[in-house]
Write an enzyme that holds these catalytic residues in place. Structure first.
Site, PDB file in Angstrom:
ATOM      1  N   ASP A 103      17.002  -6.350   8.832  1.00 42.79           N
ATOM      2  CA  ASP A 103      17.798  -5.153   9.113  1.00 42.79           C
ATOM      3  C   ASP A 103      19.269  -5.543   9.135  1.00 42.79           C
ATOM      4  O   ASP A 103      19.650  -6.511   9.791  1.00 42.79           O
ATOM      5  CB  ASP A 103      17.403  -4.550  10.468  1.00 42.79           C
ATOM      6  N   ASP A 114       7.829   6.413   5.089  1.00 42.20           N
ATOM      7  CA  ASP A 114       7.449   6.248   6.492  1.00 42.20           C
ATOM      8  C   ASP A 114       6.496   7.384   6.828  1.00 42.20           C
ATOM      9  O   ASP A 114       6.830   8.553   6.603  1.00 42.20           O
ATOM     10  CB  ASP A 114       8.679   6.372   7.410  1.00 42.20           C
TER      11      ASP A 114
END
Lengths: 270, 193
Positions: free
Chosen positions: A30, A149
């Site tokens: 990330d 997602d």
């Protein structure tokens, strides 16, 4: 090396040695403002927040690919990300994907020109599905990864927007089939039910998706043990497995993981 | 050592330039015919769609130049495919250096093939020091069937040609610039040809 016995044979008589496509292990980093976030725990790094240094380390440990997910929301994000991509591409010799906030041909062009191999698109593709067709036609399907997602709610897998914050009415399997038709080269499926639990991947949903589409699937969400990776390949039928914290906090070493997968008969690059 | 990478607008060529940089070689990106002609070694890259790439080659006139080159030329991925006779993708007539047609994988396998696969039947100085069944990184939907010009094979759906050679022309279906140390060695071998 040159094999003289093989070479001296006429072409038709050459043996058909058959190799195999390996299952891929993909650490995910990330990124915020050009730095890795969520923390990492590597004693042998000078600077654990430097994505280039971490990328190099994972590459040396045998990672097959890397994914960088940009979560910054600043004005300069595009430039910062481009600079980071350029440094990573100059340093490592394995493929990497960059995702996060990508919504236009121009975004993709900048990242590919800086040296990214693939880009991940998510929310922007849900809001405007034609984006997938446009990117695929312009850059080739091989560099377009559609990230999805999804969360299992009342027996149905619902696609979510904005990093999982906003539910939609889209069904996971319908959407997966649609993005394939529109020209996605790969699907990165994150199960929000499994993400962060360290209880294993969403193998049932993954294997169902694998039976419905004919492009590679990267499984994400739920990695906690080496057994979970074995399961995601054997039961989930995934082509690649992505994880973050188990690698960042050295709970699982990439070379140990791949050796064990090999022992289980799963093809991996060692 | 003058190394040029043909820059005709097709795909990500930065990675190839970076890979040579790591080997200590500054490769020049160019579409200038004189510069290409006068180089010691030429890299012909390419990713993306065949007919679009072929059109870009024609627009710059490089389609006519490439087959006349005398120094070692290395086509990578789509670059190699464009050096064949014909590509099913976009029904494209290509350069015709390798006498073989490029065809699509069937739906019996996932298309594109993406990831690390093994190369074998290695028979070229390009693979000096590379062991049989070494892994290389592949990303492609179309492939070259087995042919007498092959210098390496791969297996996906069936055994096919992973690398080709005809005289001074070499082609690799995989991406050595993205294939770790083994890929680097192949690029180094090309430089040392």
């Amino acid at each position: 090396m040159k094999n003289s016995t093989t070479d001296s044979l006429p072409f038709e008589k050459k043996p058909k040695t058959a190799g195999q496509l390996a299952k891929r292990i993909i650490p995910c980093l990330d990124i915020k403002n050009g730095r890795t976030v969520k923390g990492v725990n590597f004693v042998n790094l000078r600077d654990a927040g430097d994505p280039v240094e971490l990328a190099k380390l994972y590459s040396e440990q045998g990672a097959d690919e890397l994914v960088f997910l940009d979560i910054s929301a600043t004005e300069e994000r595009r430039k910062t990300l481009r600079d980071m991509v350029r440094s990573v591409a100059a340093t490592i010799n394995i493929p990497f994907t960059v995702g996060g906030g990508i919504s236009s041909i121009e975004d993709v062009d900048i990242l590919l020109k800086a040296g990214a191999d693939k880009v991940g698109v998510n929310s922007a593709a849900i809001k405007r599905p034609d984006l997938i067709n446009e990117l695929s036609q312009k850059f080739g399907c091989q560099c377009i990864v559609v990230a999805i997602d999804a969360k299992l709610l009342d027996g149905q897998w619902k696609v979510h927007l904005m990093g999982g914050k906003v539910p939609t009415e889209l069904d996971l399997f319908d959407w997966a089939q649609e993005v394939e038709k529109r020209g996605a080269g790969e699907i990165l499926f994150t199960s929000m039910n499994n993400d962060g639990t360290k209880n294993g991947f969403a193998n049932e949903a993954l294997s169902k998706m694998a039976s419905l589409i004919n492009i590679p699937i990267i499984a994400s969400g739920g990695a906690g043990t080496i057994q979970h990776f074995t399961d995601v390949f054997l039961k989930g039928k995934a082509d690649a497995a992505l994880a973050a914290s188990v690698f960042h906090f050295k709970e699982i070493g990439i070379s140990d993981l791949k050796q064990e997968l090999k022992n289980q008969g799963i093809p991996v690059r060692l | 050592m003058k190394l040029v990478i043909i820059d005709y607008g097709a795909g990500n060529i930065k990675s190839i330039q970076f890979a040579f940089k790591r080997l200590g070689i500054d490769a020049v990106l160019t579409d200038n015919p004189e510069q290409i002609k006068n180089a010691d070694k030429v890299i012909f890259p390419g990713v993306g769609e065949a007919s679009t790439a072929m059109k870009m080659l024609k627009d710059s006139g490089i389609d006519l130049l490439i087959p006349t080159l005398k120094q070692p030329v290395l086509g990578i991925c789509l670059g190699m495919q464009l050096m064949c006779d014909y590509c099913e993708e976009g029904d494209t007539k290509t350069l015709g250096i390798f006498k073989v047609d490029v065809v699509r994988f069937s739906d019996a396998v996932k298309v594109p093939q993406i990831g690390w696969n093994q190369i074998s039947n290695l028979s070229s100085l390009l693979f000096k020091g590379i062991k049989e069944m070494e892994y290389q990184y592949f990303v492609h939907s179309y492939y070259v069937p087995r042919t007498s010009q092959e210098i390496a094979t791969c297996n996906y759906e069936k055994v096919y040609a992973a690398a080709l050679q005809q005289d001074n022309f070499y082609g690799l279906q995989f991406h050595p610039e993205k294939s770790g140390k083994a890929g680097e060695l192949i690029l180094k071998n090309f430089i040392n040809l």
